[in-house]
Design a protein around this motif. Structure first.
Motif, mmCIF file in Angstrom:
data_model
loop_
_atom_site.group_PDB
_atom_site.id
_atom_site.type_symbol
_atom_site.label_atom_id
_atom_site.label_comp_id
_atom_site.label_asym_id
_atom_site.label_seq_id
_atom_site.Cartn_x
_atom_site.Cartn_y
_atom_site.Cartn_z
ATOM 1 N N PHE A 180 -82.820 -32.354 8.538
ATOM 2 C CA PHE A 180 -81.488 -31.886 8.179
ATOM 3 C C PHE A 180 -81.433 -30.378 8.372
ATOM 4 N N GLY A 181 -80.344 -29.904 8.938
ATOM 5 C CA GLY A 181 -80.211 -28.478 9.152
ATOM 6 C C GLY A 181 -78.831 -27.976 8.806
ATOM 7 N N GLN A 182 -78.780 -26.780 8.232
ATOM 8 C CA GLN A 182 -77.502 -26.139 7.949
ATOM 9 C C GLN A 182 -77.136 -25.248 9.129
ATOM 10 N N VAL A 183 -75.917 -25.409 9.617
ATOM 11 C CA VAL A 183 -75.453 -24.645 10.766
ATOM 12 C C VAL A 183 -75.138 -23.220 10.317
ATOM 13 N N MET A 184 -75.843 -22.269 10.930
ATOM 14 C CA MET A 184 -75.689 -20.862 10.564
ATOM 15 C C MET A 184 -74.847 -20.085 11.568
ATOM 16 N N GLY A 185 -74.740 -20.606 12.781
ATOM 17 C CA GLY A 185 -73.960 -19.950 13.823
ATOM 18 C C GLY A 185 -73.558 -20.951 14.879
ATOM 19 N N ILE A 186 -72.407 -20.712 15.502
ATOM 20 C CA ILE A 186 -71.871 -21.632 16.512
ATOM 21 C C ILE A 186 -71.454 -20.846 17.752
ATOM 22 N N HIS A 187 -71.948 -21.287 18.900
ATOM 23 C CA HIS A 187 -71.559 -20.724 20.194
ATOM 24 C C HIS A 187 -70.562 -21.672 20.854
ATOM 25 N N ILE A 188 -69.466 -21.134 21.377
ATOM 26 C CA ILE A 188 -68.498 -21.937 22.133
ATOM 27 C C ILE A 188 -68.089 -21.159 23.374
ATOM 28 N N ASP A 189 -68.212 -21.778 24.528
ATOM 29 C CA ASP A 189 -67.763 -21.162 25.774
ATOM 30 C C ASP A 189 -66.235 -21.163 25.772
ATOM 31 N N GLU A 190 -65.641 -20.001 25.994
ATOM 32 C CA GLU A 190 -64.187 -19.891 25.913
ATOM 33 C C GLU A 190 -63.468 -20.695 26.993
ATOM 34 N N SER A 191 -64.199 -21.138 28.012
ATOM 35 C CA SER A 191 -63.575 -21.914 29.083
ATOM 36 C C SER A 191 -63.092 -23.280 28.617
ATOM 37 N N ILE A 192 -63.593 -23.760 27.483
ATOM 38 C CA ILE A 192 -63.171 -25.082 27.001
ATOM 39 C C ILE A 192 -62.188 -24.994 25.836
ATOM 40 N N ILE A 193 -61.749 -23.779 25.499
ATOM 41 C CA ILE A 193 -60.789 -23.603 24.403
ATOM 42 C C ILE A 193 -59.368 -23.578 24.966
ATOM 43 N N ARG A 194 -58.529 -24.451 24.439
ATOM 44 C CA ARG A 194 -57.123 -24.516 24.827
ATOM 45 C C ARG A 194 -56.274 -24.648 23.571
ATOM 46 N N ASP A 195 -55.283 -23.777 23.422
ATOM 47 C CA ASP A 195 -54.338 -23.841 22.302
ATOM 48 C C ASP A 195 -55.048 -23.856 20.952
ATOM 49 N N GLY A 196 -56.112 -23.064 20.836
ATOM 50 C CA GLY A 196 -56.802 -22.928 19.562
ATOM 51 C C GLY A 196 -57.714 -24.090 19.213
#
Length: 201
Positions: free
Chosen positions: A152-168
């Motif tokens: 089990f792990g607690q998520v401490m940081g999240i990376h997201i490539d902006e190319s897959i973000i649309r309308d928030g």
């Protein structure tokens, strides 16, 4: 048909259990040993289990390299397997010696985490950086330990490539997450995306 799992007499060519519990997201787990050895391995026993705090889990069948590393370091990453990376994900699953760097084996870039000392796949469209909260060996109904360990792990940081973000939002049609379907079958989660609103009280 119906069968009980104590006998497992399903009469099929292959055990259908994992095909029934499907689709399953793939946790592409990045880790680093105390000696600096990097490891990357896909786990289809993986999922998010809580939002507050953000928790994920992956389960290792047997004492594998990822389990060794997270025990030593207390951290790991989980990179998103998108359709364009599926062949390299598969390459990273090869049963190689501990000293072999699966990032290099699969032609991937290991990028150091921002807040945890573990590598993630730089080419991935999203990745989670996690700190281990528990490692549990589950038991059956008779109290016998399974040959599996759940991390089990607690998520401490999240990376997201902006190319897959649309309308928030993350556009799943662009992210195209790959899921395990059982046997040697996989699914492209972005191939047939639809929305469904929950009913109101």
């Amino acid at each position: 048909m119906f069968y009980t799992t104590d006998t497992n007499q399903h009469g099929m060519a292959h055990d259908p259990f994992k095909a029934v519990v499907a689709p399953r997201p793939i946790g592409w787990i990045g880790s680093k040993g105390s000696d600096g050895t990097l490891n990357l391995a896909p786990y289809s026993f993986f999922n998010a289990i809580a939002d507050k705090p953000k928790l994920v889990m992956f389960s290792s069948s047997g004492q594998k390299d990822s389990l060794r590393n997270v025990r030593e370091s207390g951290v790991f990453t989980a990179s998103l397997v998108s359709r364009h990376l599926v062949d390299r994900m598969n390459a990273s699953s090869a049963p190689v010696d501990y000293a072999v760097n699966e990032f290099a084996l699969a032609g991937l870039t290991a990028r150091a985490g921002e807040v945890v000392d573990a590598p993630y796949v730089a080419e991935a469209l999203a990745a989670l950086e996690c700190r281990v909260t528990q490692i549990v060996q589950p038991q059956d109904i008779d109290g016998k330990a399974a040959d599996s360990w759940v991390v089990f792990g607690q998520v401490m940081g999240i990376h997201i490539d902006e190319s897959i973000i649309r309308d928030g939002r993350i556009d799943m049609g662009l992210a195209r997450p790959v899921a395990r379907m059982g046997y040697m079958d996989y699914a492209d989660g972005g191939a047939d995306v639809f929305q469904l609103a929950r009913p109101k009280a």
